[in-house]
Design a protein around this motif. Structure first.
Motif, PDB file in Angstrom:
ATOM      1  N   ILE A 139       0.841  -1.214   0.000  1.00 49.86           N
ATOM      2  CA  ILE A 139       0.000   0.000   0.000  1.00 49.86           C
ATOM      3  C   ILE A 139       0.871   1.258   0.000  1.00 49.86           C
ATOM      4  O   ILE A 139       0.400   2.348   0.269  1.00 49.86           O
ATOM      5  N   ASN A 140       2.123   1.085  -0.325  1.00 49.98           N
ATOM      6  CA  ASN A 140       3.084   2.174  -0.222  1.00 49.98           C
ATOM      7  C   ASN A 140       2.879   3.251  -1.278  1.00 49.98           C
ATOM      8  O   ASN A 140       3.173   4.415  -1.049  1.00 49.98           O
ATOM      9  N   LYS A 141       2.356   2.865  -2.448  1.00 48.87           N
ATOM     10  CA  LYS A 141       2.214   3.802  -3.554  1.00 48.87           C
ATOM     11  C   LYS A 141       0.786   4.327  -3.634  1.00 48.87           C
ATOM     12  O   LYS A 141      -0.162   3.674  -3.203  1.00 48.87           O
ATOM     13  N   ARG A 142       0.673   5.515  -4.201  1.00 44.18           N
ATOM     14  CA  ARG A 142      -0.629   6.188  -4.266  1.00 44.18           C
ATOM     15  C   ARG A 142      -1.683   5.336  -4.973  1.00 44.18           C
ATOM     16  O   ARG A 142      -2.811   5.211  -4.498  1.00 44.18           O
ATOM     17  N   ALA A 143      -1.312   4.732  -6.104  1.00 47.06           N
ATOM     18  CA  ALA A 143      -2.282   3.955  -6.884  1.00 47.06           C
ATOM     19  C   ALA A 143      -2.797   2.766  -6.078  1.00 47.06           C
ATOM     20  O   ALA A 143      -4.003   2.464  -6.085  1.00 47.06           O
TER      21      ALA A 143
ATOM     22  N   ARG B  15      -7.258   0.425  -2.646  1.00 46.74           N
ATOM     23  CA  ARG B  15      -7.754  -0.153  -1.392  1.00 46.74           C
ATOM     24  C   ARG B  15      -8.868   0.703  -0.787  1.00 46.74           C
ATOM     25  O   ARG B  15      -9.798   0.188  -0.164  1.00 46.74           O
ATOM     26  N   LEU B  16      -8.767   2.031  -0.966  1.00 41.98           N
ATOM     27  CA  LEU B  16      -9.756   2.936  -0.367  1.00 41.98           C
ATOM     28  C   LEU B  16     -11.014   3.072  -1.219  1.00 41.98           C
ATOM     29  O   LEU B  16     -11.982   3.697  -0.794  1.00 41.98           O
TER      30      LEU B  16
END
Length: 335
Positions: free
Chosen positions: A311-315, A320-321
């Motif tokens: 989940i480290n990258k914006r995409a 996930r959100l």
């Protein structure tokens, strides 16, 4: 320029200034003349040295100048330029004595509860200092026969009010027609003639003001959490002006502000952070977010249990959100 050449400030405005009875126009005239001195690169504060006590009263009037009055965009811009000049003059004792109060620990009274708790957890040494400050303030309030209400203090509200005023201008005044843009092409084509240039200048000056605050350790120490708490950089990135043809300088300044906000330095000690410390801080923020998601949002259980690398990258994080509705996202932000 003509008034400066004829020494309007030294011969008329300042000798006749009284902090109690001076009008709004008198105070604003002094602000304009000081700004002109800085523009001409002339020593601006020398004429105030002979009446230092009166000068403190003048600065107090400046800080409260907006109370009960709506300034025009030109007045707001000149007011902002004066504050930029003041914060760039911290080496001058008569200025720094008053101005640094705005960048003190007291400003944390205006932080959101979650951000305040996080800052104290990250800086345990400040807990004792905070308690001593609260005790001292409450004693002073009792001595003066007043109820202890830190939220009414100018030191607490000044910067927060300035930021909220800026966001109001950015959202509603830059484009007077309140035109909505669907994509970048529309911004550059349809909206070109609808920009209020005075408001654009104000927004650029405000970015300069925040950059000055975050690039100096004495002011950065306590004001960076406030700038982050209001999410100034994120809101600027989402603004129409950031993508507009006439917002190129504004966009560059926003990017520079983002650089200073995330500068790899310990705000309270002044030492450079190592690569490991920067990485650990980044992981700690993600872990805190995962704990919050696990506790508050059942739909985000998968995100809460995921490893940070996924989940480290914006995409990846956006994906996930995406299971949340806009209202649920807003509630998450409020948490």
């Amino acid at each position: 320029m003509i008034l400066e050449v004829s020494q309007y400030l030294e011969n008329y405005l300042w000798p006749n200034f009284d902090a109690e009875s001076a009008s709004f126009e008198h105070v604003m005239s002094i602000i304009l003349m000081v700004n002109e001195k800085f523009r001409e690169n002339v020593a601006a504060w020398i004429c105030f040295y002979d009446r230092k006590d009166i000068f403190r009263g003048f600065l107090e009037r400046v800080l409260r100048l907006k109370e009960g009055r709506e300034l025009t965009i030109a007045e707001k811009t000149n007011y902002l330029v004066f504050m930029i000049n003041a914060f760039q003059s911290l080496e001058d004792e008569i200025v720094s004595e008053t101005v640094l109060r705005l960048a003190s620990l007291q400003s944390w009274h205006s932080l959101s509860y979650g951000r305040f708790q996080m800052e104290l957890c990250l800086n345990p040494d400040l807990i004792k200092k905070w308690k001593r400050m609260i005790k001292r303030e409450s004693k002073e309030a009792v001595k003066e026969g007043e109820s202890f209400d830190p939220s009414s203090s100018i030191e607490v509200n000044f910067l927060r009010n300035l930021i909220e005023e800026f966001l109001e201008v950015l959202d509603h005044k830059v484009f007077p027609q309140n035109h909505l843009f669907n994509d970048e092409d529309d911004v550059q084509a349809d909206g070109f003639e609808q920009v209020d240039d005075a408001c654009v200048l104000y927004c650029e000056r405000f970015m300069e003001f925040l950059i000055d605050l975050l690039s100096q350790l004495p002011t950065r120490r306590y004001l960076r959490p406030l700038v982050a708490d209001v999410a100034v950089v994120a809101k600027c990135h989402l603004s129409t002006l950031y993508r507009h043809e006439k917002g190129k300088l504004f966009a560059q300044l926003v990017d520079l502000l983002q650089f200073y906000e995330s500068f790899e330095i310990n705000d309270h000690v002044g030492t450079q952070l190592t690569d490991d410390e920067v990485l650990q801080s980044h992981y700690d923020r993600f872990q805190s977010f995962q704990l919050l998601a696990f506790k508050k949002i059942p739909k985000l259980r998968e995100l809460a249990l995921a490893n940070i690398g996924s989940i480290n990258k914006r995409a990846d994080l956006s994906k996930r959100l995406s299971v949340l509705s806009p209202q649920e996202l807003q509630d998450l932000v409020c948490c």
